[in-house]
Structure formats: structure tokens, C-alpha cells
Write a protein that holds these residues in place. Structure first.
Motif, PDB file in Angstrom:
ATOM      1  N   SER A  51       0.825  -1.204   0.000  1.00  0.00           N
ATOM      2  CA  SER A  51       0.000   0.000   0.000  1.00  0.00           C
ATOM      3  C   SER A  51       0.862   1.258   0.000  1.00  0.00           C
ATOM      4  CB  SER A  51      -0.920  -0.014   1.219  1.00  0.00           C
ATOM      5  OG  SER A  51      -1.623   1.191   1.334  1.00  0.00           O
ATOM      6  N   ASP A  53       4.000   1.492  -1.023  1.00  0.00           N
ATOM      7  CA  ASP A  53       4.682   1.561  -2.324  1.00  0.00           C
ATOM      8  C   ASP A  53       3.753   2.102  -3.394  1.00  0.00           C
ATOM      9  OD1 ASP A  53       7.048   0.632  -1.303  1.00  0.00           O
ATOM     10  OD2 ASP A  53       6.761  -1.445  -1.976  1.00  0.00           O
ATOM     11  N   SER A  54       2.513   1.661  -3.378  1.00  0.00           N
ATOM     12  CA  SER A  54       1.534   2.112  -4.360  1.00  0.00           C
ATOM     13  C   SER A  54       1.271   3.609  -4.205  1.00  0.00           C
ATOM     14  CB  SER A  54       0.235   1.327  -4.188  1.00  0.00           C
ATOM     15  OG  SER A  54      -0.743   1.815  -5.073  1.00  0.00           O
ATOM     16  N   LYS A  55       1.120   4.071  -2.971  1.00  0.00           N
ATOM     17  CA  LYS A  55       0.894   5.501  -2.733  1.00  0.00           C
ATOM     18  C   LYS A  55       2.100   6.320  -3.187  1.00  0.00           C
ATOM     19  CE  LYS A  55      -2.416   5.761   1.026  1.00  0.00           C
ATOM     20  NZ  LYS A  55      -2.651   6.215   2.396  1.00  0.00           N
ATOM     21  N   SER A  57       4.281   5.571  -5.488  1.00  0.00           N
ATOM     22  CA  SER A  57       4.310   5.561  -6.954  1.00  0.00           C
ATOM     23  C   SER A  57       3.284   6.541  -7.505  1.00  0.00           C
ATOM     24  CB  SER A  57       4.022   4.162  -7.490  1.00  0.00           C
ATOM     25  OG  SER A  57       5.056   3.282  -7.141  1.00  0.00           O
ATOM     26  N   ASP A  58       2.090   6.531  -6.933  1.00  0.00           N
ATOM     27  CA  ASP A  58       1.044   7.453  -7.380  1.00  0.00           C
ATOM     28  C   ASP A  58       1.472   8.897  -7.181  1.00  0.00           C
ATOM     29  OD1 ASP A  58      -0.504   5.288  -8.045  1.00  0.00           O
ATOM     30  OD2 ASP A  58      -1.841   5.442  -6.297  1.00  0.00           O
ATOM     31  N   GLU A  59       2.097   9.194  -6.054  1.00  0.00           N
ATOM     32  CA  GLU A  59       2.544  10.559  -5.771  1.00  0.00           C
ATOM     33  C   GLU A  59       3.650  10.979  -6.731  1.00  0.00           C
ATOM     34  OE1 GLU A  59       3.522  10.623  -1.619  1.00  0.00           O
ATOM     35  OE2 GLU A  59       1.417  10.526  -1.015  1.00  0.00           O
ATOM     36  N   GLN A  60       4.529  10.046  -7.079  1.00  0.00           N
ATOM     37  CA  GLN A  60       5.590  10.363  -8.034  1.00  0.00           C
ATOM     38  C   GLN A  60       5.003  10.680  -9.405  1.00  0.00           C
ATOM     39  OE1 GLN A  60       8.288   7.063  -7.912  1.00  0.00           O
ATOM     40  NE2 GLN A  60       9.574   7.997  -6.343  1.00  0.00           N
ATOM     41  N   VAL A  61       4.039   9.891  -9.828  1.00  0.00           N
ATOM     42  CA  VAL A  61       3.399  10.108 -11.125  1.00  0.00           C
ATOM     43  C   VAL A  61       2.690  11.462 -11.119  1.00  0.00           C
ATOM     44  CG1 VAL A  61       1.537   9.337 -12.648  1.00  0.00           C
ATOM     45  CG2 VAL A  61       3.174   7.679 -11.732  1.00  0.00           C
ATOM     46  N   GLU A  62       1.961  11.758 -10.048  1.00  0.00           N
ATOM     47  CA  GLU A  62       1.266  13.040  -9.954  1.00  0.00           C
ATOM     48  C   GLU A  62       2.259  14.199  -9.954  1.00  0.00           C
ATOM     49  OE1 GLU A  62      -1.338  13.032  -6.592  1.00  0.00           O
ATOM     50  OE2 GLU A  62      -2.547  11.382  -7.366  1.00  0.00           O
TER      51      GLU A  62
END
Length: 72
Positions: A51, A53-55, A57-62
């Protein structure tokens, strides 16, 4: 002097052996229960890490999308 568990030098009684086997079986059950709890805890830790790691990754993409857009 012989080496055994009895204080009087005689072999252990059947009741002593029976109790030892009962204690051993109880210890085995306890160990199995602890292993099951540990497996469950490891699974929960893995889920939490996934969870996080997923957050991340999402923050990096954003963050990258925001950088591309540039200041307005």
C-alpha cells in the motif's frame, strides 16, 4: 552412578514418560499456533508495504505530471 532423570537411579516411570509426551505435544501445538500468527502478521506487513509503495508511486506520477504542466 548411572545417568538418567530419576533421583534414585531407576529408569523413569511410565507416568513420567506419558507426561513428557503430553508436554511435548502441547509445545508442538503452541509452536504451530505461533507460526500461524506469524504468517498472518507477515501477510499484513506485506499488504501495508504494498500500500505504501503504491501511494509513493502514485505521488511520483502526480508530481511528474504537475512538473510537465509547468507554472501557470
Amino acid at each position: 552412578m548411572t545417568s538418567n532423570n530419576s533421583p534414585h537411579g531407576s529408569p523413569p516411570a511410565e507416568s513420567d514418560l506419558a507426561q513428557a509426551f503430553k508436554d511435548l505435544a502441547k509445545g508442538e501445538r503452541t509452536a504451530l499456533a505461533m507460526e500461524n500468527q506469524l504468517t498472518s502478521l507477515e501477510r499484513k506487513i506485506d499488504d501495508l508495504l504494498a500500500s505504501v509503495d503504491s501511494k509513493a508511486s502514485d505521488e511520483q506520477v502526480e508530481g511528474k505530471l504537475t512538473e510537465k504542466d509547468g507554472p501557470t
